[in-house]
Each structure stands twice: as structure tokens, then as C-alpha cells.
Design an enzyme around this catalytic site. Sequence first.
Site, PDB file in Angstrom:
ATOM      1  CE  LYS A   1      36.647  43.556  49.157  1.00 46.80           C
ATOM      2  NZ  LYS A   1      37.744  43.315  48.200  1.00 46.80           N
TER       3      LYS A   1
ATOM      4  CD  GLN B   1      33.206  47.098  42.738  1.00 48.51           C
ATOM      5  OE1 GLN B   1      33.599  46.841  41.612  1.00 48.51           O
ATOM      6  NE2 GLN B   1      32.671  46.179  43.517  1.00 48.51           N
TER       7      GLN B   1
ATOM      8  CE  LYS C   1      29.191  45.734  40.971  1.00 48.06           C
ATOM      9  NZ  LYS C   1      30.129  44.832  40.258  1.00 48.06           N
TER      10      LYS C   1
ATOM     11  CE  LYS D   1      36.950  46.023  38.747  1.00 45.81           C
ATOM     12  NZ  LYS D   1      35.932  45.051  39.177  1.00 45.81           N
TER      13      LYS D   1
ATOM     14  N   GLY E   1      39.821  40.039  42.892  1.00 44.90           N
ATOM     15  CA  GLY E   1      40.075  39.656  41.500  1.00 44.90           C
ATOM     16  C   GLY E   1      39.043  40.256  40.557  1.00 44.90           C
ATOM     17  CG  ASP E   2      37.188  42.460  37.078  1.00 51.48           C
ATOM     18  OD1 ASP E   2      36.043  42.545  37.541  1.00 51.48           O
ATOM     19  OD2 ASP E   2      37.431  42.719  35.876  1.00 51.48           O
TER      20      ASP E   2
ATOM     21  CB  THR F   1      30.484  36.880  40.908  1.00 46.87           C
ATOM     22  OG1 THR F   1      31.426  37.450  41.798  1.00 46.87           O
ATOM     23  CG2 THR F   1      29.904  37.967  40.020  1.00 46.87           C
TER      24      THR F   1
ATOM     25  CG  ASN G   1      35.163  33.538  39.411  1.00 43.39           C
ATOM     26  OD1 ASN G   1      34.372  34.393  39.797  1.00 43.39           O
ATOM     27  ND2 ASN G   1      35.536  32.538  40.173  1.00 43.39           N
TER      28      ASN G   1
ATOM     29  CB  SER H   1      34.945  40.567  48.652  1.00 44.50           C
ATOM     30  OG  SER H   1      35.581  39.937  47.576  1.00 44.50           O
TER      31      SER H   1
HETATM   32  P1  NDP Z   1      37.574  35.796  33.963  1.00 45.26           P
HETATM   33  O1  NDP Z   1      38.870  36.358  33.535  1.00 45.26           O
HETATM   34  O2  NDP Z   1      37.561  34.658  34.908  1.00 45.26           O
HETATM   35  O3  NDP Z   1      36.713  35.376  32.668  1.00 45.26           O
HETATM   36  C1  NDP Z   1      36.384  36.302  31.690  1.00 45.26           C
HETATM   37  C2  NDP Z   1      35.697  35.571  30.564  1.00 45.26           C
HETATM   38  O4  NDP Z   1      35.235  36.513  29.611  1.00 45.26           O
HETATM   39  C3  NDP Z   1      36.621  34.636  29.802  1.00 45.26           C
HETATM   40  O5  NDP Z   1      35.860  33.591  29.265  1.00 45.26           O
HETATM   41  C4  NDP Z   1      37.170  35.542  28.695  1.00 45.26           C
HETATM   42  O6  NDP Z   1      37.611  34.816  27.541  1.00 45.26           O
HETATM   43  C5  NDP Z   1      35.946  36.367  28.368  1.00 45.26           C
HETATM   44  N1  NDP Z   1      36.345  37.703  27.917  1.00 45.26           N
HETATM   45  C6  NDP Z   1      37.029  38.640  28.608  1.00 45.26           C
HETATM   46  N2  NDP Z   1      37.209  39.731  27.877  1.00 45.26           N
HETATM   47  C7  NDP Z   1      36.634  39.477  26.681  1.00 45.26           C
HETATM   48  C8  NDP Z   1      36.471  40.232  25.491  1.00 45.26           C
HETATM   49  N3  NDP Z   1      36.951  41.480  25.382  1.00 45.26           N
HETATM   50  N4  NDP Z   1      35.798  39.640  24.464  1.00 45.26           N
HETATM   51  C9  NDP Z   1      35.298  38.397  24.568  1.00 45.26           C
HETATM   52  N5  NDP Z   1      35.412  37.635  25.671  1.00 45.26           N
HETATM   53  C10 NDP Z   1      36.067  38.182  26.709  1.00 45.26           C
HETATM   54  O7  NDP Z   1      36.741  37.041  34.552  1.00 45.26           O
HETATM   55  P2  NDP Z   1      35.485  37.028  35.512  1.00 45.26           P
HETATM   56  O8  NDP Z   1      34.626  35.865  35.187  1.00 45.26           O
HETATM   57  O9  NDP Z   1      35.964  37.230  36.884  1.00 45.26           O
HETATM   58  O10 NDP Z   1      34.738  38.386  35.096  1.00 45.26           O
HETATM   59  C11 NDP Z   1      33.761  38.432  34.052  1.00 45.26           C
HETATM   60  C12 NDP Z   1      32.927  39.696  34.183  1.00 45.26           C
HETATM   61  O11 NDP Z   1      32.287  39.710  35.471  1.00 45.26           O
HETATM   62  C13 NDP Z   1      33.712  41.018  34.101  1.00 45.26           C
HETATM   63  O12 NDP Z   1      32.887  42.003  33.519  1.00 45.26           O
HETATM   64  C14 NDP Z   1      33.934  41.366  35.565  1.00 45.26           C
HETATM   65  O13 NDP Z   1      34.150  42.753  35.765  1.00 45.26           O
HETATM   66  C15 NDP Z   1      32.601  40.927  36.157  1.00 45.26           C
HETATM   67  N6  NDP Z   1      32.592  40.683  37.591  1.00 45.26           N
HETATM   68  C16 NDP Z   1      33.439  39.763  38.156  1.00 45.26           C
HETATM   69  C17 NDP Z   1      33.405  39.532  39.505  1.00 45.26           C
HETATM   70  C18 NDP Z   1      34.216  38.469  40.156  1.00 45.26           C
HETATM   71  O14 NDP Z   1      33.987  38.188  41.332  1.00 45.26           O
HETATM   72  N7  NDP Z   1      35.139  37.811  39.448  1.00 45.26           N
HETATM   73  C19 NDP Z   1      32.513  40.321  40.392  1.00 45.26           C
HETATM   74  C20 NDP Z   1      31.597  41.189  39.673  1.00 45.26           C
HETATM   75  C21 NDP Z   1      31.670  41.373  38.340  1.00 45.26           C
HETATM   76  P3  NDP Z   1      39.073  34.118  27.496  1.00 45.26           P
HETATM   77  O15 NDP Z   1      38.947  32.865  28.322  1.00 45.26           O
HETATM   78  O16 NDP Z   1      39.317  33.859  26.053  1.00 45.26           O
HETATM   79  O17 NDP Z   1      40.005  35.105  28.104  1.00 45.26           O
END
Ligand code: NDP
Length: 450
Positions: A89, A110, A113, A125, A164-165, A208, A239, A382
Site C-alpha cells: 500500500k 511507507q 508508516k 510506492k 495518490g501522491d 493526510t 492536497n 485509504s
Molecule cells: P500535491 O501534488 O497535491 O501537492 C504538492 C505541493 O507541493 C504543490 O503545491 C507543489 O507545487 C509543491 N511541490 C511539489 N514538488 C515540489 C518541489 N520539488 N519544490 C517545491 N514545491 C514542490 O501533492 P500532495 O499534497 O499529495 O503531497 C505533498 C507531500 O505529502 C509529498 O511529500 C507526499 O509524498 C506527501 N504525502 C501525501 C499523501 C497524500 O495522501 N496525498 C499521504 C502522505 C504523504 P506546484 O503546485 O507548483 O506543483
Amino acid sequence: MSYIHETISDLKNTSPAQCEFYQAVEEVLESLAPILESNKLYQQQAIIQRLVEPERQIMFRVPWVDDQGQIQVNKGYRIEFNSALGPYKGGLRFHPSVNASIIKFLGFEQIFKNALTGLPIGGGKGGSNFNPKGKSDDEIMRFCQSFMTELYRHIGPTTDVPAGDIGVGAREIGYMFGQYKRLTGRYEGVLTGKSLLWGGSLVRKEATGYGVVYFAENMLSIKDESLKSKKCLVSGSGNVAIYAMEKLYQLGATPITCTDSTGTIFHESGIDLTLVKQLKEKSRKSLEAYLTEHNDAKFIPTSEYPSDGHAVWRIKADAAFPCATQNELTLADAKALIANGCQLVSEGANMPSTQDAINTLIDAKISYGPGKAANAGGVSTSQLEMAQNASMQTWSFEEVDQKLQIIMKNIFETAHQTAIEFGQPGNLVLGANIAGFKRVADAMLEQGVV
Ligand code: NDP
């Protein structure tokens, strides 16, 4: 050379050029020293050597045709890391930076976690170096269909259930689910983060972000404090960041920043969340567009960031929530947070803080919630989505949110108590790593050498 350093050195020789993966392994193994010392069976049964090697790594070609009729080729990955506790997962990430090292670090994290949640889920992943930015809906659909045309043969509701991620939200999950159904003829819970119209769970979208804030409340509650009236720094505007900010407002705190890959918004009176949702969830624009509605806010472009870190962590606040990406909070950032009186860091992103930043925060006795504990609300919900799919039931928002709050409290308690048991009260990195490790390692011992 110690047993742990020997393992890391072997890993560097046998899996070259995977720096993010080594970073994640080092962080975990360093904190496992006390438990490895106390139970020699883990060493005798080569648990560490087995844990750092994925059960299966799938790498594949993803060809697709863009709107101009040109053929594009991306790399696809699914790392099925460990299934001792349940089906693999973990999310799928679509971002140009994706490579085998990043997917392996995420998959490795993961495992622990998922173990820490107490739920029956293994660790995995996946993703692609595909960049969804600037692509049309048709291009996204064609890419997702091509990606699933290979992935479908490796996943299933009791084998591997991706979510998703970064870069993978409800739209991408929808296109991938459609293609899975078309290829297999089966309507089953093979992906999570699905739309509420066809098998998704209430609260999954928020889970999250809400979970990161619930975790922070738990950290503060043992100091007889709460988030109420606290000013908070948030990074990211996707997200996780959006729903962390939503929950902060609900608990009486004020998020004053958010960021994206173009820069940082600082709005002292509080981030306009409706506008951020509009910009990011609907029109998918840069955060700079925030200024068109709020001329009292400030936009700091990435070109103006300090050379040793990130502008967002240099702003004075009570708490910090890194919710964007890995290694976005450096040693210099950690020092700036401490100097500005920040009391808490709760990580929404995976591995957002560098190792020296983490050590500095822990030494300064800041309440520090590592991502693998603090952001586990997403994967936990999830699993609640999988449970609803398997039993053909739909639970209410309140019911799922209640379960999420209990899970986050349990995760905090487990990490907190384990840290005390191993003589380092307050060190939730050590507590989370040991508690997660123990559950997965004991399952591996009982299942034999597989
Ligand atoms: P999203 O794609 O929804 O959002 C990512 C955000 O981070 C956007 O604002 C993006 O900017 C910014 N971003 C991504 N990469 C970079 C970078 N290299 N430099 C600067 N800004 C960056 O992703 P999530 O919110 O889902 O995920 C965010 C984090 O949380 C990740 O580390 C993910 O692994 C972790 N996570 C997510 C989970 C989930 O349920 N979604 C669960 C657990 C952890 P822009 O809008 O310009 O692309």
C-alpha cells in the site's frame, strides 16, 4: 565498522546512485540501534538486510501520444517493498524528479508508516517522471491509460493497492481506475482516493492534512497546550497543505503561509483558503495569482530564497507544517525556526527535513512529528476505504473522521511510549521507527525466510 554502517555501506555498493534512498535507510537504521542490541534474533535472521531489499521492483516504459501527435516516452515504477503485514500500500507520484531512488525512499518509509498505523497493510510506492503540469485533460488521460496498461497486471485488492501522491489526485485515479476496469473486467477496490461517486471514502481527500494537524494537537496536549491562536507556517499548496490549513482554521489556529514550486505566499492576517483551493484545485495556477485578490500579501519567488534553505521557514511563527516535498527544510531553516520561537514541527510531506535539521530540532526540544507518523492519516483512511469497498458499505464523514482521530492518537501514543521505553522521551523519530520496525520485523520472523 558497526552492523548498521556495514549494512548501509553494502547498500551503497549494490544499489548505486540512490542518495534519497540511503538517506531514508540511514535515518531509520540509526534509530534502531537500541532494539537491534536488545534482540539478537533480528540480526541472526538478517531482518535488516531483508528489509532494505524490496520484494519486487517493477520498472516499465510508458509510451503515449501528445496533442500534437508526437510520441512521448516516460518511465514507470512500482516498488513492492514489504508485504509482511498485508497487501502493498502506498501512493503513485507523477513528477519530473521521480527516479528509482525517490520511489525506493518513499516505499521504504511507507513500510514503517503503515506498520505504525496498526492496520493490515504492507509498504509500496510507485510513479513516473511524467510532468502533469501544462498537459491537457486528454493528455493526462492517455498517459494514465498507458501507465495502467502495464501496472494492472501487478496490482489487485489483496495484493497491491496504490493511491495518490504528488501529481496524482482524483482525476488521475479516475482515469487509471477506468483503464484497470476495461483491461480486467473487474470492478474492485484496486486503487484508493477514488471519487465518492464510485467507491471512494469520505474524508480520504482531507485525511493526510487533517491527520497532520491532529498529530500536532496530540504532541501539544502532553504539554497542556493546543493549536488555538497559534500562527502557523505551511509549505505546499496541494492536497496535504490545503487540508492541513483547513483543519488549522477549524481548531482556531491561523496559517500565514503556503508555497508551490514557483514561490511562497506570506499573508500575515491568514491565508485565504477558498482562493488557494480555487487556484490549485480548479484552475491549477501559480500561487503568484493570489496577489490579484490580496495586495496586502507578499509573494517571494524561488529566485529570492536564501541559498541555504527555504524562505517560508524564515518567517516568525509558533508552528511549522512542511507539506510539499522531500528535503525542503534544511539545517539553516531549522535554526531559523528555533531562533524565531517556533515550538512545533509536524510533517505532512515525506522526509521534508534533512537529517541535520531533524537532529537540531530534537536537540532544541521542539515538538517534532516525523512524516512517517504525522502524515499516516492518508494511508490509514485509504485502508478504511479498502474496508468499505470489501464490505460494500459507505460510512459517514463523522464516522470516518472519528476513526482517523483515534488512529492518529494511537500512532502518537505508540511513538511517544516507545520513545520513553527506550530511554529517549520526546524523540518521536526513534519512537516511530522502533515501533513500526518491531511490528513488521516480528511478522517477518514468524513468516520465515521469504
Ligand atoms: P500535491 O501534488 O497535491 O501537492 C504538492 C505541493 O507541493 C504543490 O503545491 C507543489 O507545487 C509543491 N511541490 C511539489 N514538488 C515540489 C518541489 N520539488 N519544490 C517545491 N514545491 C514542490 O501533492 P500532495 O499534497 O499529495 O503531497 C505533498 C507531500 O505529502 C509529498 O511529500 C507526499 O509524498 C506527501 N504525502 C501525501 C499523501 C497524500 O495522501 N496525498 C499521504 C502522505 C504523504 P506546484 O503546485 O507548483 O506543483
